[in-house]
Design a protein around this motif. Structure first.
Motif, mmCIF file in Angstrom:
data_model
loop_
_atom_site.group_PDB
_atom_site.id
_atom_site.type_symbol
_atom_site.label_atom_id
_atom_site.label_comp_id
_atom_site.label_asym_id
_atom_site.label_seq_id
_atom_site.Cartn_x
_atom_site.Cartn_y
_atom_site.Cartn_z
ATOM 1 N N ASP A 81 -4.335 -75.781 -0.928
ATOM 2 C CA ASP A 81 -3.656 -74.926 -1.906
ATOM 3 C C ASP A 81 -2.494 -74.178 -1.268
ATOM 4 O O ASP A 81 -1.422 -74.065 -1.861
ATOM 5 C CB ASP A 81 -4.632 -73.934 -2.545
ATOM 6 N N ALA A 82 -2.699 -73.671 -0.070
ATOM 7 C CA ALA A 82 -1.621 -72.963 0.631
ATOM 8 C C ALA A 82 -0.492 -73.927 0.989
ATOM 9 O O ALA A 82 0.688 -73.598 0.852
ATOM 10 C CB ALA A 82 -2.160 -72.280 1.888
ATOM 11 N N MET A 83 -0.863 -75.127 1.422
ATOM 12 C CA MET A 83 0.141 -76.126 1.794
ATOM 13 C C MET A 83 1.028 -76.483 0.613
ATOM 14 O O MET A 83 2.233 -76.669 0.764
ATOM 15 C CB MET A 83 -0.554 -77.385 2.313
ATOM 16 N N THR B 192 8.079 -79.759 7.317
ATOM 17 C CA THR B 192 6.787 -80.384 7.568
ATOM 18 C C THR B 192 5.916 -79.491 8.443
ATOM 19 O O THR B 192 4.732 -79.279 8.144
ATOM 20 C CB THR B 192 6.979 -81.764 8.220
ATOM 21 N N GLU B 193 6.480 -78.954 9.504
ATOM 22 C CA GLU B 193 5.719 -78.054 10.383
ATOM 23 C C GLU B 193 5.251 -76.825 9.614
ATOM 24 O O GLU B 193 4.091 -76.420 9.709
ATOM 25 C CB GLU B 193 6.569 -77.648 11.584
ATOM 26 N N GLU B 194 6.141 -76.262 8.818
ATOM 27 C CA GLU B 194 5.777 -75.067 8.052
ATOM 28 C C GLU B 194 4.648 -75.369 7.057
ATOM 29 O O GLU B 194 3.687 -74.612 6.941
ATOM 30 C CB GLU B 194 7.001 -74.527 7.317
ATOM 31 N N ARG B 195 4.745 -76.493 6.352
ATOM 32 C CA ARG B 195 3.703 -76.862 5.377
ATOM 33 C C ARG B 195 2.357 -77.098 6.056
ATOM 34 O O ARG B 195 1.320 -76.655 5.578
ATOM 35 C CB ARG B 195 4.118 -78.110 4.597
ATOM 36 N N TRP B 196 2.378 -77.803 7.175
ATOM 37 C CA TRP B 196 1.112 -78.067 7.855
ATOM 38 C C TRP B 196 0.504 -76.797 8.432
ATOM 39 O O TRP B 196 -0.729 -76.659 8.464
ATOM 40 C CB TRP B 196 1.277 -79.139 8.924
ATOM 41 N N MET B 197 1.322 -75.865 8.847
ATOM 42 C CA MET B 197 0.751 -74.607 9.350
ATOM 43 C C MET B 197 0.214 -73.762 8.195
ATOM 44 O O MET B 197 -0.773 -73.040 8.367
ATOM 45 C CB MET B 197 1.769 -73.860 10.210
ATOM 46 N N ARG B 198 0.828 -73.861 7.018
ATOM 47 C CA ARG B 198 0.229 -73.206 5.845
ATOM 48 C C ARG B 198 -1.141 -73.820 5.572
ATOM 49 O O ARG B 198 -2.101 -73.124 5.244
ATOM 50 C CB ARG B 198 1.137 -73.328 4.618
ATOM 51 N N PHE B 199 -1.242 -75.139 5.717
ATOM 52 C CA PHE B 199 -2.532 -75.813 5.560
ATOM 53 C C PHE B 199 -3.529 -75.294 6.596
ATOM 54 O O PHE B 199 -4.688 -75.015 6.267
ATOM 55 C CB PHE B 199 -2.363 -77.333 5.705
ATOM 56 N N ARG C 285 6.754 -68.939 14.309
ATOM 57 C CA ARG C 285 5.540 -68.659 13.516
ATOM 58 C C ARG C 285 4.402 -69.597 13.932
ATOM 59 O O ARG C 285 3.266 -69.165 14.098
ATOM 60 C CB ARG C 285 5.847 -68.791 12.023
ATOM 61 N N THR C 286 4.709 -70.868 14.115
ATOM 62 C CA THR C 286 3.688 -71.820 14.564
ATOM 63 C C THR C 286 3.130 -71.409 15.911
ATOM 64 O O THR C 286 1.912 -71.400 16.113
ATOM 65 C CB THR C 286 4.268 -73.247 14.640
ATOM 66 N N ASP C 287 4.006 -71.063 16.845
ATOM 67 C CA ASP C 287 3.556 -70.671 18.174
ATOM 68 C C ASP C 287 2.604 -69.480 18.103
ATOM 69 O O ASP C 287 1.597 -69.428 18.819
ATOM 70 C CB ASP C 287 4.750 -70.343 19.076
#
Length: 168
Positions: free
Chosen positions: A72-74, A59-66, A106-108
């Motif tokens: 589209d990235a998400m 979930t964190e990875e998908r939202w950071m892609r967003f 990556r998020t940080d």
């Protein structure tokens, strides 16, 4: 430059501190358990501790892609809507935690560099207001809330395994 080499202050520091705190609560719930315990269902739900770690990381990875590239990235990688809440054969708690660490790092880094006011239209889904957009700031608040909520779920699951309480 990595996050450890940057000085993050103000709102960004506050967001990171909140996210790291709730990540820590979630990680604490699985401290000292076995892979079998992490994969076990301790309630009538499908949730298990390892599955929660996996779900929160995904979930964190998908939202950071967003946050970086919008809907589209998400949605650029498929989701196993059922399997993301379970440990599947071959997965270990250590492996799931390593993946969570990678996502968190990556998020940080992104929190330190992204424009918090930048916004993207949300994906089309029945649970989102049609036509709404979220800023990077709103995405981070959502990730913090998701992590916190699931840390609470994990605390209940862990208590059912061996009586340990993370947050109580």
């Amino acid at each position: 430059m990595t996050i450890s080499e940057q000085v993050v202050t103000g709102e960004r520091a506050d967001l990171l501190q909140a996210l790291r705190r709730h990540r820590g609560f979630l990680r604490q719930t699985v401290d000292g358990i076995t892979d079998a315990q992490a994969a076990s269902r301790t309630t009538v739900s499908e949730l298990c501790l390892g599955g929660l770690i996996k779900h929160v990381a995904l979930t964190e990875e998908r939202w950071m892609r967003f946050a970086v590239g919008g809907a589209d990235a998400m949605e650029s990688e498929p989701i196993d809507w059922v399997g993301q809440f379970r440990m599947v054969e071959g997965e270990t708690l250590a492996g799931l935690l390593d993946e969570y660490d990678r996502v968190a790092s990556r998020t940080d880094e992104l929190v330190a560099t992204l424009d918090l006011d930048s916004a993207h239209p949300l994906p089309v889904a029945p649970w989102f207001e049609p036509g709404a957009s979220w800023s990077v700031r709103r995405v981070l608040l959502h990730v913090i809330a998701e992590t916190s909520q699931h840390a609470g779920h994990a605390d209940i699951l862990r208590e059912a395994i061996d009586g340990a309480k993370t947050m109580g």
